[in-house]
Design an enzyme around this catalytic site. Structure first.
Site, PDB file in Angstrom:
ATOM      1  N   HIS A  30       0.851  -1.196   0.000  1.00  0.00           N
ATOM      2  CA  HIS A  30       0.000   0.000   0.000  1.00  0.00           C
ATOM      3  C   HIS A  30       0.884   1.242   0.000  1.00  0.00           C
ATOM      4  O   HIS A  30       1.276   1.748   1.058  1.00  0.00           O
ATOM      5  CB  HIS A  30      -0.926  -0.019   1.222  1.00  0.00           C
ATOM      6  CG  HIS A  30      -1.946   1.083   1.242  1.00  0.00           C
ATOM      7  ND1 HIS A  30      -3.252   0.901   1.672  1.00  0.00           N
ATOM      8  CD2 HIS A  30      -1.884   2.391   0.894  1.00  0.00           C
ATOM      9  CE1 HIS A  30      -3.921   2.027   1.587  1.00  0.00           C
ATOM     10  NE2 HIS A  30      -3.109   2.965   1.126  1.00  0.00           N
ATOM     11  N   HIS A  32       1.182   4.929  -2.376  1.00  0.00           N
ATOM     12  CA  HIS A  32       0.692   5.773  -3.477  1.00  0.00           C
ATOM     13  C   HIS A  32       1.878   6.469  -4.117  1.00  0.00           C
ATOM     14  O   HIS A  32       2.638   7.173  -3.411  1.00  0.00           O
ATOM     15  CB  HIS A  32      -0.279   6.826  -2.954  1.00  0.00           C
ATOM     16  CG  HIS A  32      -1.482   6.263  -2.270  1.00  0.00           C
ATOM     17  ND1 HIS A  32      -2.665   6.003  -2.940  1.00  0.00           N
ATOM     18  CD2 HIS A  32      -1.703   5.904  -0.984  1.00  0.00           C
ATOM     19  CE1 HIS A  32      -3.556   5.520  -2.077  1.00  0.00           C
ATOM     20  NE2 HIS A  32      -2.999   5.442  -0.883  1.00  0.00           N
ATOM     21  N   ASP A 182      -9.808   7.633  -7.933  1.00  0.00           N
ATOM     22  CA  ASP A 182      -9.842   8.703  -6.916  1.00  0.00           C
ATOM     23  C   ASP A 182     -11.310   9.046  -6.655  1.00  0.00           C
ATOM     24  O   ASP A 182     -12.082   9.219  -7.608  1.00  0.00           O
ATOM     25  CB  ASP A 182      -9.070   9.922  -7.467  1.00  0.00           C
ATOM     26  CG  ASP A 182      -8.936  11.057  -6.452  1.00  0.00           C
ATOM     27  OD1 ASP A 182      -9.866  11.252  -5.645  1.00  0.00           O
ATOM     28  OD2 ASP A 182      -7.905  11.749  -6.500  1.00  0.00           O
ATOM     29  N   GLY A 212      -8.398   8.178  -2.293  1.00  0.00           N
ATOM     30  CA  GLY A 212      -8.761   9.593  -2.358  1.00  0.00           C
ATOM     31  C   GLY A 212      -9.324  10.041  -1.024  1.00  0.00           C
ATOM     32  O   GLY A 212      -9.523   9.233  -0.105  1.00  0.00           O
ATOM     33  N   HIS A 239      -9.905   1.511   0.116  1.00  0.00           N
ATOM     34  CA  HIS A 239      -9.669   2.274   1.349  1.00  0.00           C
ATOM     35  C   HIS A 239     -10.985   2.251   2.109  1.00  0.00           C
ATOM     36  O   HIS A 239     -11.998   2.746   1.618  1.00  0.00           O
ATOM     37  CB  HIS A 239      -9.280   3.714   1.024  1.00  0.00           C
ATOM     38  CG  HIS A 239      -7.852   3.879   0.617  1.00  0.00           C
ATOM     39  ND1 HIS A 239      -7.288   3.208  -0.424  1.00  0.00           N
ATOM     40  CD2 HIS A 239      -6.857   4.645   1.150  1.00  0.00           C
ATOM     41  CE1 HIS A 239      -6.014   3.550  -0.527  1.00  0.00           C
ATOM     42  NE2 HIS A 239      -5.722   4.419   0.411  1.00  0.00           N
ATOM     43  N   GLU A 242     -11.300   4.705   6.860  1.00  0.00           N
ATOM     44  CA  GLU A 242     -10.188   5.592   7.260  1.00  0.00           C
ATOM     45  C   GLU A 242     -10.739   6.724   8.118  1.00  0.00           C
ATOM     46  O   GLU A 242     -10.042   7.274   8.974  1.00  0.00           O
ATOM     47  CB  GLU A 242      -9.488   6.139   6.006  1.00  0.00           C
ATOM     48  CG  GLU A 242      -8.162   6.810   6.286  1.00  0.00           C
ATOM     49  CD  GLU A 242      -7.451   7.294   5.028  1.00  0.00           C
ATOM     50  OE1 GLU A 242      -8.024   7.206   3.916  1.00  0.00           O
ATOM     51  OE2 GLU A 242      -6.302   7.769   5.159  1.00  0.00           O
ATOM     52  N   ASP A 317       1.733   3.700   3.070  1.00  0.00           N
ATOM     53  CA  ASP A 317       0.755   4.641   2.509  1.00  0.00           C
ATOM     54  C   ASP A 317       1.479   5.726   1.697  1.00  0.00           C
ATOM     55  O   ASP A 317       1.414   5.716   0.469  1.00  0.00           O
ATOM     56  CB  ASP A 317      -0.109   5.266   3.623  1.00  0.00           C
ATOM     57  CG  ASP A 317      -1.509   5.630   3.152  1.00  0.00           C
ATOM     58  OD1 ASP A 317      -1.845   5.287   1.999  1.00  0.00           O
ATOM     59  OD2 ASP A 317      -2.259   6.238   3.934  1.00  0.00           O
ATOM     60  N   ASP A 318       2.145   6.655   2.384  1.00  0.00           N
ATOM     61  CA  ASP A 318       2.781   7.795   1.715  1.00  0.00           C
ATOM     62  C   ASP A 318       4.118   8.110   2.400  1.00  0.00           C
ATOM     63  O   ASP A 318       4.219   9.097   3.145  1.00  0.00           O
ATOM     64  CB  ASP A 318       1.866   9.023   1.822  1.00  0.00           C
ATOM     65  CG  ASP A 318       0.502   8.778   1.200  1.00  0.00           C
ATOM     66  OD1 ASP A 318       0.454   8.528  -0.021  1.00  0.00           O
ATOM     67  OD2 ASP A 318      -0.509   8.821   1.926  1.00  0.00           O
TER      68      ASP A 318
HETATM   69  C1  LIG Z   1      -3.400   9.498   3.839  1.00  0.00           C
HETATM   70  N1  LIG Z   1      -4.442   8.616   3.442  1.00  0.00           N
HETATM   71  C2  LIG Z   1      -4.943   8.480   2.168  1.00  0.00           C
HETATM   72  N2  LIG Z   1      -6.246   8.162   2.056  1.00  0.00           N
HETATM   73  C3  LIG Z   1      -6.822   8.067   0.838  1.00  0.00           C
HETATM   74  N3  LIG Z   1      -6.175   8.271  -0.311  1.00  0.00           N
HETATM   75  C4  LIG Z   1      -4.877   8.590  -0.252  1.00  0.00           C
HETATM   76  C5  LIG Z   1      -4.199   8.689   0.988  1.00  0.00           C
HETATM   77  N4  LIG Z   1      -2.919   8.978   0.723  1.00  0.00           N
HETATM   78  C6  LIG Z   1      -2.812   9.072  -0.624  1.00  0.00           C
HETATM   79  N5  LIG Z   1      -3.993   8.863  -1.217  1.00  0.00           N
HETATM   80  C7  LIG Z   1      -4.334   8.920  -2.653  1.00  0.00           C
HETATM   81  O1  LIG Z   1      -3.139   8.868  -3.406  1.00  0.00           O
HETATM   82  C8  LIG Z   1      -3.002  10.038  -4.222  1.00  0.00           C
HETATM   83  C9  LIG Z   1      -1.551  10.376  -4.399  1.00  0.00           C
HETATM   84  O2  LIG Z   1      -0.936   9.398  -5.206  1.00  0.00           O
HETATM   85  P1  LIG Z   1      -1.189   9.270  -6.787  1.00  0.00           P
HETATM   86  O3  LIG Z   1      -1.412  10.654  -7.348  1.00  0.00           O
HETATM   87  O4  LIG Z   1      -2.384   8.398  -6.993  1.00  0.00           O
HETATM   88  O5  LIG Z   1       0.074   8.649  -7.301  1.00  0.00           O
HETATM   89  C10 LIG Z   1      -3.829  11.084  -3.493  1.00  0.00           C
HETATM   90  O6  LIG Z   1      -4.222  12.144  -4.345  1.00  0.00           O
HETATM   91  C11 LIG Z   1      -5.007  10.250  -2.994  1.00  0.00           C
HETATM   92  O7  LIG Z   1      -5.932  10.050  -4.032  1.00  0.00           O
HETATM   93 ZN   LIG Z   2      -3.768   4.899   0.989  1.00  0.00          ZN
END
Ligand SMILES: CNc1ncnc2c1ncn2[C@@H]1O[C@H](COP(=O)(O)O)[C@@H](O)[C@H]1O
Ligand SMILES: [Zn+2]
Length: 387
Positions: A30, A32, A182, A212, A239, A242, A317-318
């Site tokens: 997971h 992004h 998204d 999203g 998702h 959350e 996640d990020d």
């Molecule tokens: C923190 N929790 C989260 N919850 C939901 N969606 C998330 C997220 N973190 C990221 N994204 C999703 O991932 C996109 C960025 O990567 P990409 O442009 O797709 O590569 C965000 O714009 C959102 O749609």
């Molecule tokens: Zn996520």
């Protein structure tokens, strides 16, 4: 100036434990793409945009620099800024390659990266060309984990699996892609995404995600696209929970996705459905902590799910946005839930079963891990870098 420096709520972990977790082979399911971009790359891209008069560097820095906490809304505002910087094909290819290199450096041996394909008419970008640019980045990283050398020595009874594992000093990484819908999108855009996922299934696209801002939109908008994906054999991760939304959580679980992300706000009947159906949960601990879905690490539902022997996978996640790594997330659960290094290894190996990868790759990865597991069990496993 450091961009996106970490907020206070991030817990410290012991540096030796962190090194040990870095050496552990890991599986990331997971992540992004635009949430994984290196801060140094973002800064470089922002400087370039500011030179061309497209944005003000100071505005950008103000939005991303040091926050003690980042609310869910601020998090999504930040994605809006990142998306202003990662607009063309070359940049997408570059960030994808760098993200893969960063995960490989953390000893991630299988990465399921996800991203929402985006149109950008100004640079002639379609959803398809967006995905092609990402796939080019995967190809450019070109770091497939080769187990051939591992299996070459299968007949060699003298060398134990741990020695074989250790000899492979620099295990590399397999990458697969999920296409995300998204929640801001229309059904038409979501349909285009799932059609693309299906058409590109032989090119490394292995499934579909719904993500999203969880406070926006209604997931049922996308049901026809998700059903189409399912009818065409594409696995789905949602998702889910959350933020509190019991009606949505109930409906999502009734849909029986192959996996769910987060699952923070599950009330008792929904929790029972999750457990009964053994739907694997992608755990994003620091993400949940920093966006306030969970208040303290020790209260995170990872503990209850793990103790119930429910399928769970630790994920980031990020990692760019939250300034973390997958190794850090492993160290965090070890610290707060008392997992031993062997339990961490089992946790990581178990994740292979929940990937959307083809069976042959799963088997290869399991064999690879079994070398490592055996090594840990016979106590001759050397975590590289640990004194
Ligand atoms: C923190 N929790 C989260 N919850 C939901 N969606 C998330 C997220 N973190 C990221 N994204 C999703 O991932 C996109 C960025 O990567 P990409 O442009 O797709 O590569 C965000 O714009 C959102 O749609
Ligand atoms: Zn996520």
């Amino acid at each position: 100036m450091t961009m996106m420096m970490m907020m206070n709520r991030r817990e410290e972990v012991d540096s030796r434990l962190l090194r040990l977790c870095r050496a552990l082979p890991k599986v990331e399911l997971h992540a992004h793409l635009n949430g994984c971009v290196r801060p140094s790359t973002l800064l470089e891209l922002a400087e370039e945009c500011s030179r061309r008069g497209l944005l003000s560097l100071s505005d950008f820095q103000a939005a991303v620099i040091v926050k003690e906490d980042r609310s869910m809304e601020e998090c999504f505002q930040l994605f809006g800024l990142i998306h202003l910087l990662t607009t063309d094909h070359c940049i997408l290819t570059r960030i994808t390659k760098e993200v893969i290199e960063d995960f490989a450096a953390e000893n991630v041996v299988y990465l399921e990266l996800r991203t929402t394909p985006k149109r950008n008419e100004a640079v002639g970008m379609t959803k398809r060309s967006y995905v092609e640019a990402v796939l080019a980045g995967i190809k450019a990283a070109s770091t497939e984990l080769s187990l051939d050398s591992y299996f070459d020595h299968k007949e060699d009874n003298i060398e134990c699996p741990s020695q074989r594992y250790q000899r492979k000093a620099n295990p590399q990484i397999h990458v697969r892609l999920l296409l995300s819908i998204d929640r801001r999108e229309t059904l038409e855009a979501a349909m285009e995404t799932v059609h693309l996922a299906w058409e590109m299934r032989d090119l490394g696209v292995v499934g579909v995600d719904l993500s999203g801002n969880p406070c926006i939109g209604d997931w049922e908008t996308f049901l026809p696209a998700l059903k189409w994906a399912r009818q065409h054999g594409l696995p789905i991760t949602l998702h889910c929970g959350e933020v509190p939304n019991p009606r949505e959580v109930e409906a999502m679980l009734a849909f029986q996705p192959e996996r769910v992300g987060h699952a923070c706000f599950l009330e008792s009947p929904d929790l029972s459905t999750l457990l009964a159906n053994r739907i694997p949960v992608e755990i994003c601990l620091t993400s949940n902590l920093l966006t306030n879905s969970v208040q303290r690490v020790r209260d995170h539902h990872f503990g209850a799910l793990y103790n119930a022997n429910h399928p769970v996978v630790l994920c980031t996640d990020d990692p760019g946005v939250f300034s973390i790594s997958l190794s850090y997330e492993y160290a965090l659960v070890s610290t707060h839930f008392g997992l031993s290094s062997l339990e961490l290894l089992h946790l990581s190996r178990n994740a292979i079963e929940f990937t959307f990868a083809e069976d042959r790759l799963k088997q290869m990865l399991q064999s690879f891990f079994d070398g490592a597991k055996y090594a840990a069990e016979c106590q001759c496993f050397q975590f590289s870098g640990v004194p």
